[in-house]
Design a protein around this motif. Sequence first.
Motif, PDB file in Angstrom:
ATOM      1  N   ARG A 184       0.824  -1.220   0.000  1.00  0.00           N
ATOM      2  CA  ARG A 184       0.000   0.000   0.000  1.00  0.00           C
ATOM      3  C   ARG A 184       0.855   1.267   0.000  1.00  0.00           C
ATOM      4  NH1 ARG A 184      -2.360  -2.654   4.227  1.00  0.00           N
ATOM      5  NH2 ARG A 184      -1.506  -1.150   5.708  1.00  0.00           N
ATOM      6  N   ASP A 185       2.195   1.073   0.025  1.00  0.00           N
ATOM      7  CA  ASP A 185       3.112   2.212   0.097  1.00  0.00           C
ATOM      8  C   ASP A 185       2.920   2.974   1.407  1.00  0.00           C
ATOM      9  OD1 ASP A 185       5.256   3.604  -1.239  1.00  0.00           O
ATOM     10  OD2 ASP A 185       3.872   5.250  -1.661  1.00  0.00           O
ATOM     11  N   ASP A 186       2.600   2.237   2.475  1.00  0.00           N
ATOM     12  CA  ASP A 186       2.383   2.823   3.799  1.00  0.00           C
ATOM     13  C   ASP A 186       3.659   2.639   4.611  1.00  0.00           C
ATOM     14  OD1 ASP A 186       1.675   3.454   6.425  1.00  0.00           O
ATOM     15  OD2 ASP A 186      -0.314   2.554   6.243  1.00  0.00           O
ATOM     16  N   TRP A 216      14.594   5.358   2.013  1.00  0.00           N
ATOM     17  CA  TRP A 216      13.310   5.383   1.303  1.00  0.00           C
ATOM     18  C   TRP A 216      12.974   6.820   0.899  1.00  0.00           C
ATOM     19  CZ3 TRP A 216       9.494   1.164   1.237  1.00  0.00           C
ATOM     20  CH2 TRP A 216       8.272   1.517   0.669  1.00  0.00           C
ATOM     21  N   SER A 217      13.151   7.763   1.828  1.00  0.00           N
ATOM     22  CA  SER A 217      12.862   9.173   1.551  1.00  0.00           C
ATOM     23  C   SER A 217      13.711   9.684   0.392  1.00  0.00           C
ATOM     24  CB  SER A 217      13.105  10.030   2.789  1.00  0.00           C
ATOM     25  OG  SER A 217      12.179   9.692   3.790  1.00  0.00           O
ATOM     26  N   SER A 218      14.953   9.221   0.294  1.00  0.00           N
ATOM     27  CA  SER A 218      15.799   9.651  -0.827  1.00  0.00           C
ATOM     28  C   SER A 218      15.280   9.063  -2.140  1.00  0.00           C
ATOM     29  CB  SER A 218      17.266   9.268  -0.593  1.00  0.00           C
ATOM     30  OG  SER A 218      17.474   7.885  -0.776  1.00  0.00           O
ATOM     31  N   TRP A 219      14.757   7.834  -2.124  1.00  0.00           N
ATOM     32  CA  TRP A 219      14.173   7.254  -3.335  1.00  0.00           C
ATOM     33  C   TRP A 219      12.980   8.087  -3.812  1.00  0.00           C
ATOM     34  CZ3 TRP A 219      13.656   1.750  -0.876  1.00  0.00           C
ATOM     35  CH2 TRP A 219      14.930   1.189  -0.707  1.00  0.00           C
ATOM     36  N   VAL A 220      12.151   8.485  -2.852  1.00  0.00           N
ATOM     37  CA  VAL A 220      10.969   9.298  -3.190  1.00  0.00           C
ATOM     38  C   VAL A 220      11.412  10.658  -3.720  1.00  0.00           C
ATOM     39  CG1 VAL A 220       8.946  10.459  -2.221  1.00  0.00           C
ATOM     40  CG2 VAL A 220       9.468   8.099  -1.556  1.00  0.00           C
ATOM     41  N   ARG A 221      12.322  11.305  -3.011  1.00  0.00           N
ATOM     42  CA  ARG A 221      12.792  12.640  -3.394  1.00  0.00           C
ATOM     43  C   ARG A 221      13.517  12.631  -4.743  1.00  0.00           C
ATOM     44  NH1 ARG A 221      16.104  13.169   0.547  1.00  0.00           N
ATOM     45  NH2 ARG A 221      17.894  12.488  -0.651  1.00  0.00           N
ATOM     46  N   ASP A 222      14.394  11.670  -4.938  1.00  0.00           N
ATOM     47  CA  ASP A 222      15.256  11.669  -6.122  1.00  0.00           C
ATOM     48  C   ASP A 222      14.621  11.019  -7.351  1.00  0.00           C
ATOM     49  OD1 ASP A 222      17.093  12.819  -4.418  1.00  0.00           O
ATOM     50  OD2 ASP A 222      18.251  10.973  -4.137  1.00  0.00           O
ATOM     51  N   ASP A 223      13.639  10.114  -7.139  1.00  0.00           N
ATOM     52  CA  ASP A 223      13.133   9.350  -8.280  1.00  0.00           C
ATOM     53  C   ASP A 223      11.604   9.193  -8.290  1.00  0.00           C
ATOM     54  OD1 ASP A 223      13.689   8.072 -10.677  1.00  0.00           O
ATOM     55  OD2 ASP A 223      13.905   6.102  -9.745  1.00  0.00           O
ATOM     56  N   VAL A 248       6.349  -1.139  -8.898  1.00  0.00           N
ATOM     57  CA  VAL A 248       6.749   0.184  -8.429  1.00  0.00           C
ATOM     58  C   VAL A 248       6.612   1.195  -9.563  1.00  0.00           C
ATOM     59  CG1 VAL A 248       8.350  -0.739  -6.708  1.00  0.00           C
ATOM     60  CG2 VAL A 248       9.200  -0.130  -8.984  1.00  0.00           C
ATOM     61  N   SER A 249       6.582   2.445  -9.171  1.00  0.00           N
ATOM     62  CA  SER A 249       6.559   3.545 -10.125  1.00  0.00           C
ATOM     63  C   SER A 249       7.711   4.480  -9.772  1.00  0.00           C
ATOM     64  CB  SER A 249       5.222   4.285 -10.009  1.00  0.00           C
ATOM     65  OG  SER A 249       5.233   5.452 -10.802  1.00  0.00           O
ATOM     66  N   THR A 250       8.438   4.914 -10.793  1.00  0.00           N
ATOM     67  CA  THR A 250       9.510   5.902 -10.650  1.00  0.00           C
ATOM     68  C   THR A 250       9.398   6.870 -11.821  1.00  0.00           C
ATOM     69  OG1 THR A 250      11.121   4.657 -11.942  1.00  0.00           O
ATOM     70  CG2 THR A 250      11.024   4.181  -9.553  1.00  0.00           C
ATOM     71  N   ARG A 251      10.304   7.812 -11.892  1.00  0.00           N
ATOM     72  CA  ARG A 251      10.316   8.741 -13.027  1.00  0.00           C
ATOM     73  C   ARG A 251      10.473   8.009 -14.349  1.00  0.00           C
ATOM     74  NH1 ARG A 251      13.899  13.142  -9.983  1.00  0.00           N
ATOM     75  NH2 ARG A 251      12.187  14.084  -8.833  1.00  0.00           N
TER      76      ARG A 251
END
Length: 137
Positions: free
Chosen positions: A24-26, A59-66, A97-100
Amino acid sequence: MTEHTDADGEVRRAAAALVAAFGRDDLEEYLGCFREDATFLFHTTGRLLTSREEYRQEWSSWVRDDDFRVLGCETSGTHVQVLGDTAVLTHAVRTTVSTRAGREELRERETIVFTRGPSGRWLAVHEHLSPAPGPGR
């Protein structure tokens, strides 16, 4: 039921809650399934993460960077070994997963080591992911 099969079921339920929160990406609920001093070893990360907080920062860096997001997660082939107040769970994991770069499906194998705390709750103390072998291996 014997104590062993009770523990087997408890570990499976703890793992199911962990996987469901991840799917759930929680992040908060997912990390809440681990002890604070849990370790994490991922083939996609170049070092051992030595705490929940270190994983949260990664994890926060993955969200922020990608723009990383988990869209879903399914497991199969679960095997549990109960060793007193410790248990080793292995399974196959299919994560979307979803990324840029877009949407991607990851196929991996995972080992999660659980320990039963004083309250009786099973918490993960180590998670290890490796790529699933390709066809014919």
